[in-house]
Design a protein around this motif. Structure first.
Motif, mmCIF file in Angstrom:
data_model
loop_
_atom_site.group_PDB
_atom_site.id
_atom_site.type_symbol
_atom_site.label_atom_id
_atom_site.label_comp_id
_atom_site.label_asym_id
_atom_site.label_seq_id
_atom_site.Cartn_x
_atom_site.Cartn_y
_atom_site.Cartn_z
ATOM 1 N N ALA A 103 42.833 52.845 26.544
ATOM 2 C CA ALA A 103 41.807 51.777 26.164
ATOM 3 C C ALA A 103 42.584 50.477 26.169
ATOM 4 N N LEU A 104 43.533 50.223 25.535
ATOM 5 C CA LEU A 104 44.225 48.855 25.594
ATOM 6 C C LEU A 104 44.585 48.272 26.958
ATOM 7 N N ALA A 105 44.938 49.157 27.834
ATOM 8 C CA ALA A 105 45.120 48.965 29.177
ATOM 9 C C ALA A 105 43.907 48.540 29.814
ATOM 10 N N ALA A 106 42.577 49.307 29.918
ATOM 11 C CA ALA A 106 41.510 49.163 30.374
ATOM 12 C C ALA A 106 41.012 47.785 29.775
ATOM 13 N N SER A 107 40.972 47.504 28.564
ATOM 14 C CA SER A 107 40.511 46.364 27.961
ATOM 15 C C SER A 107 41.388 44.999 28.335
ATOM 16 N N GLY A 108 42.756 45.143 28.495
ATOM 17 C CA GLY A 108 43.400 44.038 28.969
ATOM 18 C C GLY A 108 43.222 43.960 30.608
ATOM 19 N N ILE A 109 43.069 44.906 31.315
ATOM 20 C CA ILE A 109 42.687 44.620 32.858
ATOM 21 C C ILE A 109 41.260 43.966 32.874
ATOM 22 N N ALA A 110 40.388 44.239 32.090
ATOM 23 C CA ALA A 110 38.991 43.868 31.993
ATOM 24 C C ALA A 110 39.074 42.363 31.499
ATOM 25 N N THR A 111 39.908 42.056 30.603
ATOM 26 C CA THR A 111 40.032 40.834 30.069
ATOM 27 C C THR A 111 40.491 39.956 31.366
ATOM 28 N N ASN A 112 41.353 40.561 31.940
ATOM 29 C CA ASN A 112 42.235 39.683 33.098
ATOM 30 C C ASN A 112 41.408 39.344 34.093
ATOM 31 N N VAL A 113 40.279 40.270 34.517
ATOM 32 C CA VAL A 113 39.379 40.304 35.683
ATOM 33 C C VAL A 113 38.274 39.295 35.286
ATOM 34 N N VAL A 114 37.633 39.470 34.122
ATOM 35 C CA VAL A 114 36.458 38.775 33.938
ATOM 36 C C VAL A 114 36.994 37.630 33.358
ATOM 37 N N GLY A 115 38.021 37.200 32.517
ATOM 38 C CA GLY A 115 38.333 35.881 32.087
ATOM 39 C C GLY A 115 39.347 34.929 33.424
ATOM 40 N N GLY A 116 39.352 35.363 34.405
ATOM 41 C CA GLY A 116 40.185 34.931 35.481
ATOM 42 C C GLY A 116 41.242 34.539 35.435
ATOM 43 N N VAL A 117 42.068 35.382 34.438
ATOM 44 C CA VAL A 117 43.585 35.332 34.326
ATOM 45 C C VAL A 117 44.358 35.385 35.469
ATOM 46 N N ILE A 118 44.028 36.402 36.204
ATOM 47 C CA ILE A 118 45.009 36.784 37.635
ATOM 48 C C ILE A 118 44.863 35.489 38.371
ATOM 49 N N ALA A 119 43.496 34.969 38.537
ATOM 50 C CA ALA A 119 43.372 33.846 39.677
ATOM 51 C C ALA A 119 44.236 32.537 38.952
ATOM 52 N N ALA A 120 44.040 32.345 37.672
ATOM 53 C CA ALA A 120 44.834 31.136 37.035
ATOM 54 C C ALA A 120 46.268 31.522 37.104
ATOM 55 N N LEU A 121 46.740 32.712 36.951
ATOM 56 C CA LEU A 121 48.167 32.790 37.064
ATOM 57 C C LEU A 121 48.812 32.676 38.510
ATOM 58 N N THR A 122 47.977 33.074 39.484
ATOM 59 C CA THR A 122 48.502 33.007 40.901
ATOM 60 C C THR A 122 48.361 31.559 41.473
ATOM 61 N N SER A 123 47.377 30.872 40.931
ATOM 62 C CA SER A 123 47.264 29.548 41.568
ATOM 63 C C SER A 123 47.641 28.348 40.673
ATOM 64 N N GLY A 124 48.259 28.543 39.319
ATOM 65 C CA GLY A 124 48.860 27.660 38.741
ATOM 66 C C GLY A 124 47.857 26.702 37.833
ATOM 67 N N THR A 125 46.696 27.244 37.880
ATOM 68 C CA THR A 125 45.622 26.571 37.159
ATOM 69 C C THR A 125 45.731 26.814 35.826
#
Length: 179
Positions: A103-125
């Motif tokens: 559940a922690l992994a699922a909520s972490g993945i969901a946070t990253n997707v919904v929150g735009g974290v991966i896009a921010a990490l890859t783009s440098g924003t």
């Protein structure tokens, strides 16, 4: 010690999975707490990258552990002299630990997707503020539940080692088995 468990002891695979997962969880807790309190974007980024990677590795290792028990190995026999209620509580706590990790992994993945974290990490924003997101709130709540379960698990292990002195930790590679 063989790869698979015996009646008296966990095998090398189960022991390795347990202690590697434990080390990764300690790192995840430290990284997660520090990332949550970091105010500087570069610090958050430096903490989130390994937190995400370790979280995914911990999920994969946990799923492997579950598959290992289901298809390749059997757990040692229940320890003698432990009351049935304690055995049941231990089983429940172990199941809840596995469920909490997933559940922690699922909520972490969901946070990253919904929150735009991966896009921010890859783009440098800058990493967006995630605190108001439902998956992030669930992640925080699950982390607290997990810490409670982890405390119960560790306390029980220490109880067996120091109070009962029954050699139970030796089954997981710590100390010598009772003779």
């Amino acid at each position: 010690m063989g790869l698979k468990s015996t009646q008296d002891r966990y095998g090398a695979v189960a022991i390795a999975i347990h202690w590697i997962t434990a080390a990764m969880i300690v790192a995840l807790i430290a990284l997660g707490l520090n990332a949550a309190s970091a105010t500087d974007d570069s610090a958050r980024r430096a903490l989130l990258l390994p937190h995400i990677a370790l979280g995914l590795l911990t999920l994969a290792l946990t799923l492997f552990r579950i598959a290992w028990w289901a298809f390749a190995d059997r757990k040692p026999a229940r320890p003698a002299g432990v009351p049935l209620v304690q055995l049941r509580i231990a089983e429940i706590v172990h199941m809840l630990i596995y469920a909490a990790i997933i559940a922690l992994a699922a909520s972490g993945i969901a946070t990253n997707v919904v929150g735009g974290v991966i896009a921010a990490l890859t783009s440098g924003t800058p990493i967006p503020d995630l605190d108001a997101l439902a998956p992030r709130q669930a992640h925080g709540l699950l982390a607290r539940l997990f810490l409670l379960l982890l405390t119960i698990h560790i306390a029980a292990a220490l109880y067996h080692h120091f109070v009962r002195r029954d050699g139970l930790l030796a089954r997981m590679g710590i100390g010598k088995a009772r003779t």
